[in-house]
Design a protein around this motif. Structure first.
Motif: not given
Length: 315
Positions: A82-93, A95-98
């Protein structure tokens, strides 16, 4: 990855996940594509936690996540490619769930809030020149085996450049779209189910009318306007493949993709004197900063604007 186990999460945590996704859809209007990506990312995160603890992940495992937990998960995903942009989306998701759990009184979001998203390298969009964009829309059917498919390809590519549509928006048009040759605009439902009004150029209407005359399938309002060779919905991969063949025919760079036509739409409007706010509305962007990333004006054009507009530039 850690050794997979049969069940990645407990029932209460899965119920919380379902409630979070429903809230994103109903309250925030998140698109189906983004919801699917968030669901997949969170599923993989819960599987990671389950593998880490050697048991199904529970709400308690998400209640007080530390940055170290998230760093370990993101490092694993990075190793998977995974690239940086996809990793950012993963973290965003995640974070939103928590934060959803925190609103329900089930967790603290302090740990995920302290975690910074991976730095995404800035890459400028690569719009086509006016000459190349015009060539793409005029020669878009040159590689097609049948006249109606040639007309279809030209109509789709003309929509992307002439109206600044996303490829998903163009291919999602219903069968009765662009039927009125006297129309001057049409409504487009884009990301986040947001609706916008898009002006229609004569070239767009002419290309659509030519396709409608030749297409061998009935175009009803409950079916897509653009069809594949066998009559089914036209897939984005087909247009992407056609664009790849056009690159070879016209000698265009690898950056000349269907989405580059949307970039070109914005850039050429701005170079022609359009203002960013209007272009933002035409593209359907929620943020002006996103629109700025789609526009690229050469230095000579900027100097021309400066010399014409700045009081001290005049002699």
């Amino acid at each position: 990855m850690n050794t997979p186990i049969l069940l990645s999460a407990t029932r209460p945590l899965l119920d919380a996940k379902r409630a979070w996704l429903e809230r994103l859809e109903t309250e925030r209007g998140v698109s189906a594509e983004t919801l699917e990506a968030y669901e997949r990312d969170l599923r993989q995160f819960l599987a990671f936690l389950a593998g880490h603890h050697a048991r199904p992940a529970g709400i308690a495992d998400c209640a007080d996540l530390k940055p170290a937990d998230l760093r370990a998960f993101l490092a694993e995903r990075r190793r998977e490619g995974l690239g940086a942009r996809s990793l950012g989306r993963v973290l965003s998701g995640v974070r939103s769930f928590v934060r959803h759990l925190e609103r329900e009184g089930l967790a603290s979001a302090a740990g995920v809030g302290a975690m910074r998203a991976p730095k995404v390298p800035k890459t400028l969009p690569r719009p086509l020149s006016v000459v190349d964009a015009r060539a793409v829309t005029e020669e878009g059917g040159a590689m097609a085996a049948e006249p109606w498919i040639a007309a279809r390809n030209v109509a789709v590519l003309t929509l992307l450049y002439g109206c600044g549509l996303r490829i998903s928006e163009a291919l999602g048009l219903p069968g009765d779209a662009l039927a009125d040759v006297s129309a001057r605009s049409m409504r487009i439902r884009g990301k986040g189910d947001k609706e916008r009004l898009v002006p229609l150029l004569p070239a767009v209407l002419a290309a659509a009318a030519h396709y409608r005359r030749l297409v061998p399938y009935a175009l009803s309002p409950d079916a897509p306007l653009f069809r594949g060779a066998r009559g089914g919905p036209l897939r984005p991969q087909i247009i992407q493949g056609e664009m790849a063949r056009l690159r070879g025919l016209l000698g265009l760079p690898e950056t000349a993709t269907p989405h580059a036509l949307r970039h070109s739409f914005a850039t050429h409007l701005l170079a022609g004197g359009g203002d960013l706010r209007t272009i933002q509305d035409l593209l359907g962007h929620a943020s002006l900063s996103t629109t700025q990333g789609y526009t690229a004006v050469d230095g000579s054009r900027l100097m021309q604007v400066y010399e014409n507009a700045h009081p001290r530039a005049r002699r």
